[in-house]
Design an enzyme around this catalytic site. Sequence first.
Site, PDB file in Angstrom:
ATOM      1  CD  GLU A  86      -0.126 -33.010  44.847  1.00 17.93           C
ATOM      2  OE1 GLU A  86       0.179 -32.270  45.814  1.00 17.93           O
ATOM      3  OE2 GLU A  86      -1.069 -32.774  44.082  1.00 17.93           O
ATOM      4  CB  CYS A  89      -0.911 -28.928  44.681  1.00 18.05           C
ATOM      5  SG  CYS A  89      -1.188 -29.610  43.047  1.00 18.05           S
ATOM      6  CD  GLU A 106      -0.147 -26.368  50.255  1.00 19.43           C
ATOM      7  OE1 GLU A 106      -0.561 -26.246  49.091  1.00 19.43           O
ATOM      8  OE2 GLU A 106      -0.169 -27.437  50.884  1.00 19.43           O
TER       9      GLU A 106
END
Length: 509
Positions: free
Chosen positions: A263, A300, A389
């Site tokens: 992930e 996240c 990100e």
Amino acid sequence: MTMIPTGGHLISGARVEGGEVFESSPVSGAPRRFFSATAAEVDAACRAAEAAFSSYGWTSRETRARFLDAIAAALEARGAEIVATAEAETGLPNARLTGELARTTGQLLLFARHIRDGAYLDRRHDAALPDRKPLPRPDLRLMQRPLGPVAVFGASNFPLAFSVAGGDTASALAAGCPVVAKGHPAHPGTSQIVAEAIAAAAAAEDLHPGVFGLLQSFTVEGGTVLVRHPLIRAVGFTGSLGAGRALFDLCAARPEPIPFFGELGSVNPMFLLPAALSARARQLGEGWAGSLAMGVGQFCTNPGIALAIDGPDLAAFLDAASAALGGVAPQPMLTEGIAAAYRKGRDHLAAASGVSCLVRTEAGGRFGAPALFCVTAADFLADRSLGHEVFGPAGILVRVRDADEMVALAATFEGQLTATLQMDEADTELARRLLPILERKAGRLLANGFPTGVEVCDAMVHGGPYPASTNFGATSVGTLAIRRFLRPVCYQNLPETLLPEDLCPPPLA
């Protein structure tokens, strides 16, 4: 001179010292010394896990469920020590860590219930048809079986729920797979206490001590050796795209490749549809700011990008978000390295062509402070790095001309963990246009909420198309996570005396 306490690895239920010494960097309190695992410690832990698999892989579901229950109880018994240590190491507040501990024990209990039910085994039986023409059919039975030892990498931002006893460990142990965990260097003391709780539960349930091992490490090499070890059969990872992709490539390059369930993060786009924005612009702006700043943005599922049609309603939204973020004081981040990386990402956004800065508060050292930016869709598309990100409390609003441009921009996003629609009933047609696109982009779709906060339950999906995760068919949260560490096995014409117990239900009365 005061001696600094030293922590070791946990191998076969015993604390082991070995490797180069490194010091922790707590937010408060004195640092501690820990050993960084070498190839020798990795090999010992993996061999112990393989030895444990010869018995643990064939335990009953009830035995494994009791083990998970016992781990939860052992963690609760050490709860005050775990929370205090994690608070000192990470700077996360006591209330957040107390809740995270409850989530950690809750998912252990959830998996215990899940395997007691037995539906996850996906048992199938095609009875023999000896008289079938032109060829008879053999007796065929299928069920899911554990893979073997699993390597789990602890995450920096969740020292409990995504770490040593987190969801990867819980689902692997539930499946029947021993675990070798690599603790994160941001919270090694927390990892040690949690590992000792797991070892105590294994001893109480009379399980092979190699069923769980902890390796401390502050080097890239420690993780590299672990994923390359031939006895490791799968890897669970939560972390950055760069580190995750490197480990994924190592798993694929092994002489015998293994699955890597990584992930890797997400920008989690949020689409502000016109009617919703008109009806509650200020409320949505304040809610977005709260979600961006929660946990210093170290989630996240942080909704780092919002999209909206330009106009007066958007101005009200941005005013509310800017005011809310401007009032947030700098907070300590998980590590100095994470704080430095956040400032680098924030500064890149601030310097990019066409980007206007609405909020920017300076903070140095280990501290992070919110930032808010705005850009047109054209400039956003011209610089794809604006969609990367930024791990921390930063957000960027993308102004679009109309609904058509919003739909077109949605199609350009990479894989995401989540995508959110802020909508009212009058937005249904636009939402209907967006939904088929977003369904292909994200593992979880939300309406009228914020994605920070992941419910641990049967229906949850925490994963998505690459680069959100390396396996879009899996999840790291929810009971479906157990599927990652199982494989189907078909038994043809085996006598019942040789079949697994779960394939031999008692005859009906």
